[in-house]
Design an enzyme around this catalytic site. Structure first.
Site, mmCIF file in Angstrom:
data_model
loop_
_atom_site.group_PDB
_atom_site.id
_atom_site.type_symbol
_atom_site.label_atom_id
_atom_site.label_comp_id
_atom_site.label_asym_id
_atom_site.label_seq_id
_atom_site.Cartn_x
_atom_site.Cartn_y
_atom_site.Cartn_z
ATOM 1 N N HIS A 13 0.853 -1.197 0.000
ATOM 2 C CA HIS A 13 0.000 0.000 0.000
ATOM 3 C C HIS A 13 0.886 1.244 0.000
ATOM 4 O O HIS A 13 1.392 1.662 1.040
ATOM 5 C CB HIS A 13 -0.893 -0.012 1.232
ATOM 6 C CG HIS A 13 -2.062 0.939 1.169
ATOM 7 N ND1 HIS A 13 -2.180 1.917 0.212
ATOM 8 C CD2 HIS A 13 -3.179 1.039 1.950
ATOM 9 C CE1 HIS A 13 -3.315 2.591 0.419
ATOM 10 N NE2 HIS A 13 -3.942 2.072 1.460
ATOM 11 N N HIS A 40 -2.717 6.788 -0.876
ATOM 12 C CA HIS A 40 -3.657 7.330 0.118
ATOM 13 C C HIS A 40 -3.033 8.040 1.300
ATOM 14 O O HIS A 40 -3.619 8.089 2.380
ATOM 15 C CB HIS A 40 -4.590 6.210 0.621
ATOM 16 C CG HIS A 40 -5.535 5.763 -0.446
ATOM 17 N ND1 HIS A 40 -6.405 4.707 -0.287
ATOM 18 C CD2 HIS A 40 -5.752 6.250 -1.695
ATOM 19 C CE1 HIS A 40 -7.109 4.547 -1.396
ATOM 20 N NE2 HIS A 40 -6.725 5.469 -2.266
ATOM 21 N N TYR A 69 -0.550 7.283 3.246
ATOM 22 C CA TYR A 69 0.051 6.523 4.344
ATOM 23 C C TYR A 69 1.576 6.600 4.210
ATOM 24 O O TYR A 69 2.090 7.366 3.394
ATOM 25 C CB TYR A 69 -0.511 5.100 4.367
ATOM 26 C CG TYR A 69 -2.020 5.143 4.582
ATOM 27 C CD1 TYR A 69 -2.549 5.688 5.755
ATOM 28 C CD2 TYR A 69 -2.908 4.733 3.602
ATOM 29 C CE1 TYR A 69 -3.925 5.789 5.951
ATOM 30 C CE2 TYR A 69 -4.284 4.824 3.785
ATOM 31 C CZ TYR A 69 -4.788 5.359 4.960
ATOM 32 O OH TYR A 69 -6.134 5.470 5.145
ATOM 33 N N GLY A 120 -14.499 4.181 -9.028
ATOM 34 C CA GLY A 120 -15.788 4.557 -9.597
ATOM 35 C C GLY A 120 -16.177 3.818 -10.861
ATOM 36 O O GLY A 120 -17.038 4.291 -11.611
HETATM 37 C C1 8OZ Z 1 -11.182 4.005 4.496
HETATM 38 C C2 8OZ Z 1 -11.234 3.902 5.864
HETATM 39 C C3 8OZ Z 1 -10.140 3.442 6.550
HETATM 40 C C4 8OZ Z 1 -8.988 3.086 5.887
HETATM 41 C C5 8OZ Z 1 -7.258 3.567 2.617
HETATM 42 C C6 8OZ Z 1 -7.038 1.728 4.129
HETATM 43 O O1 8OZ Z 1 -7.582 4.728 2.487
HETATM 44 C C7 8OZ Z 1 -7.727 2.800 3.777
HETATM 45 C C8 8OZ Z 1 -8.945 3.207 4.502
HETATM 46 C C9 8OZ Z 1 -10.036 3.666 3.816
HETATM 47 O O2 8OZ Z 1 -6.504 3.016 1.806
#
Ligand code: 8OZ
Length: 364
Positions: free
Chosen positions: A180, A183, A185, A301
């Site tokens: 991952h 997003h 992180y 989407g």
């Molecule tokens: C929505 C709520 C919590 C975590 C991501 C793992 O954004 C998530 C996530 C999405 O990739």
């Protein structure tokens, strides 16, 4: 009509590295926040994923590589033997139905909260830059806190944690992992200059900001093989206060550099996560597909018509859908036949029990 649908490339098999997919519809990773004590998946996770095994590939919910990698209440881990034992039930259930499944592995970096960290410490990040927004903790939403910048030896340890998680994933029977890197992180925090203010070899230039991504991919590929390793990027998503001054060259460099690991696939979130696809009008996701030498998975989407069209036009090799898989365990069959889709209820997306998890019916 349904005959036309059945002949769609969406329902043709494909091989991604060492992953064998019976069709080109992947279940996108979906956080469900239902793990038990010790961040062990609850037993019904085997039913939940097993019910969805007709997907060409299941990508699990994001799963922490270590207890310090966690940023949301009740998300599972894949670093202890107890977690591996529970995940084995999941992979067995999916494989018994002829499905393929990888686990998405993450470290959330600054998108955490002391209440989710071992000993209540502040979360770590490339730099001490406070993100806007709230953390989802066991006692509700709480504002993020200013993170602590990682030391070099801690960066090395996190790279090793990703490799360890990948090894544990194979022990648990997963066909592979998805790193991952999207997003906002930890890996994405290194990539983007809104969150990475470092003055060392991990910050500044694009070469330096992509270093951590490549180190993680190298370590994971060494552990389990690049052919069993996918990677997800979200070049323009603003989720989790993600910002970069010039995303196009950054993500192009990232994708070009990923080729050396020969990943099983590249998974791109096109647009704002769960929101507008055209948040950056004209952003050229095709340039990323052309730069990548492996399979290209597109997400965000899509419905049947969009997926069919994107595959036929060669804009993607696999399409991932997320939320529709929550309410439609038999999504593949419904798309094949043109049957109506059930609504997925947002009230039961995160937290809770089997309700809204394993109790969505299949058709017929
Ligand atoms: C929505 C709520 C919590 C975590 C991501 C793992 O954004 C998530 C996530 C999405 O990739």
């Amino acid at each position: 009509m349904s005959e036309d649908r059945r002949s769609s490339p969406l329902f043709q098999p494909i091989r991604l590295g060492d992953l064998e997919l019976k069709n080109r519809l992947a279940m996108a990773p979906l956080t469900r926040s239902r793990a038990l004590k010790g961040d062990v998946p609850r037993p019904s996770a085997a039913d939940y994923y097993g019910q969805r095994a007709s997907a060409g590939l299941i990508i699990t919910e994001a799963t922490q590589v270590d207890d310090s990698a966690k940023g949301y209440a009740w998300t599972p881990g894949i670093y202890t033997d107890a977690q591996v034992e529970s995940w084995k039930q999941v992979t067995n259930a999916v494989h018994a139905k002829g499905g393929s499944i990888v686990v998405q592995i993450w470290h959330v970096g600054r998108i955490s909260h002391p209440s989710l960290q071992p000993n209540g410490v502040v979360p770590v990040a490339p730099s001490a830059v406070l993100p806007e927004g709230n953390a989802f903790t066991e006692s509700g939403f709480q504002p993020h806190v200013e993170p602590r910048a990682l030391e070099l030896d801690e960066i090395r340890q996190i790279v090793a944690d990703f490799a360890h998680a990948a090894t544990m994933a194979r022990k648990a029977g997963f066909d592979g992992v998805e790193v991952h890197a999207a997003h906002g992180y930890l890996i994405d925090q290194f990539l983007r200059d809104g969150s990475n203010k470092r003055g060392d070899q991990y910050g500044g230039s694009i070469e330096n900001r992509t270093r951590f991504l490549f180190e993680v991919m190298g370590a994971v590929s060494d552990a389990i093989g690049g052919s069993r390793t996918g990677v997800r990027l979200s070049p323009v998503s603003p989720v989790n206060d993600s910002k970069d001054s010039d995303p196009a060259p950054l993500y192009l460099h990232a994708v070009e550099g990923l080729n050396r690991f020969k990943p099983a696939y590249l998974h791109i979130v096109e647009g704002a996560t769960g929101g507008p696809r055209d948040i950056v009008p004209g952003y050229d996701f095709g340039a990323l597909k052309r730069a990548f030498q492996g399979a290209f998975m597109a997400n965000n989407g899509y419905d049947f018509a969009m997926a069919d069209e994107a595959l036929r036009a060669g804009r993607a090799d696999v399409i991932a859908m997320g939320r529709p898989f929550i309410g439609n365990p038999d999504l593949v069959e419904r798309l094949k036949t043109g049957a109506p889709l059930a609504e997925s209820d947002p009230k039961t997306f995160y937290g809770g029990d089997e309700h809204g998890y394993t109790d969505y019916p299949t058709l017929g």
